[in-house]
Design an enzyme around this catalytic site. Structure first.
Site, PDB file in Angstrom:
ATOM      1  N   ARG A 104       0.831  -1.191   0.000  1.00 32.10           N
ATOM      2  CA  ARG A 104       0.000   0.000   0.000  1.00 32.10           C
ATOM      3  C   ARG A 104       0.871   1.248   0.000  1.00 32.10           C
ATOM      4  NH1 ARG A 104      -4.464   0.749   4.648  1.00 32.10           N
ATOM      5  NH2 ARG A 104      -2.568   0.769   5.923  1.00 32.10           N
ATOM      6  N   THR A 108      -0.894   7.616  -1.021  1.00 28.23           N
ATOM      7  CA  THR A 108      -2.191   7.511  -1.695  1.00 28.23           C
ATOM      8  C   THR A 108      -3.067   6.419  -1.108  1.00 28.23           C
ATOM      9  OG1 THR A 108      -1.418   5.904  -3.350  1.00 28.23           O
ATOM     10  CG2 THR A 108      -1.072   8.236  -3.830  1.00 28.23           C
ATOM     11  N   ASP A 200      -0.404  -3.797  12.657  1.00 28.29           N
ATOM     12  CA  ASP A 200       0.006  -4.324  11.359  1.00 28.29           C
ATOM     13  C   ASP A 200       0.166  -5.837  11.463  1.00 28.29           C
ATOM     14  OD1 ASP A 200       1.929  -5.255   9.240  1.00 28.29           O
ATOM     15  OD2 ASP A 200       1.838  -3.139   8.677  1.00 28.29           O
ATOM     16  N   ASP A 203       3.612  -7.325  10.312  1.00 24.97           N
ATOM     17  CA  ASP A 203       4.685  -7.106  11.277  1.00 24.97           C
ATOM     18  C   ASP A 203       4.544  -8.024  12.476  1.00 24.97           C
ATOM     19  OD1 ASP A 203       5.935  -5.192   9.776  1.00 24.97           O
ATOM     20  OD2 ASP A 203       5.075  -3.477  10.845  1.00 24.97           O
TER      21      ASP A 203
END
Length: 209
Positions: A104, A108, A200, A203
């Site tokens: 990602r 944006t 996340d 992670d």
């Protein structure tokens, strides 16, 4: 919501709660991702067709049912989706695995494809796309588009945590795709993270930052 399943099973809810805890180790988090994926797999494959067969038991001949030759494929969205694959293959060992690599863009929030590899007969298979998080829906939306470009017609999306924004995006752009989530959270923050979420997932699965 039509074609959206949110799991309320106590085992799934308990495991998701442990996953949310920031003190949960990478090892335990990784194990829980697999356990939840395995439990979700039961519901996501509920519509598999069955055929009646005869089986010789140690006692007598039994009329029984088995899966009727349905071809399946599991497609994780890299990298976090890898954490769900082995558990699903435990349940469906004959499924083939494709891979879609997306990241990602931090500015944006749009998905960028960097890798895509599918089984040669992917168009003949029912596909389950897996990714622990359904946030903006951008990665899942792109992955579904890529899969459809191969000619696939039967696609499901299985995620552990979903945000309303991501679910709405998939429902709008791909109303034919069934969505399965273990929990539907409140909203996305300004950084595109699910709130309350679990951080996340990639992670936490792989112990990276």
């Amino acid at each position: 919501m039509n074609k959206v399943t949110v799991f309320d099973h106590p085992l799934i809810q308990h495991k998701v709660t442990v996953m949310r805890d920031k003190e949960t180790s990478s090892k335990e988090f990784r194990e829980l991702v697999g356990e939840v994926a395995q439990l979700m797999c039961y519901e996501a494959t509920r519509d598999l067709p069955l055929e009646e067969v005869e089986v010789e038991t140690p006692v007598a001949t039994a009329k029984a049912r088995r899966i009727s030759g349905k071809k399946l494929a599991v497609v994780p969205i890299l990298r976090a989706g890898l954490g769900m694959v082995d558990a699903i293959l435990t349940m469906i060992p004959n499924a083939k695995v494709g891979h879609i690599g997306l990241y990602r863009d931090p500015e944006t929030l749009n998905p960028v494809k960097y890798y895509c590899k599918m089984p040669k007969d992917i168009a003949e298979r029912d596909v389950i796309i897996v990714d622990p998080m359904l946030a903006t829906g951008g990665s899942a939306d792109a992955a579904i588009e890529f899969i459809k470009e191969y000619g696939c017609r039967h696609i499901k999306l299985m995620c552990i945590i979903g945000a309303p924004e991501g679910v709405a995006r998939i429902r709008k752009n791909h109303p034919d795709v069934e969505i399965f989530v273990a929990a539907l959270d409140e909203y996305l923050n300004d950084h595109g993270y699910i709130v309350p979420g679990l951080g996340d997932a990639g992670d936490r699965i792989f112990g990276t930052k």
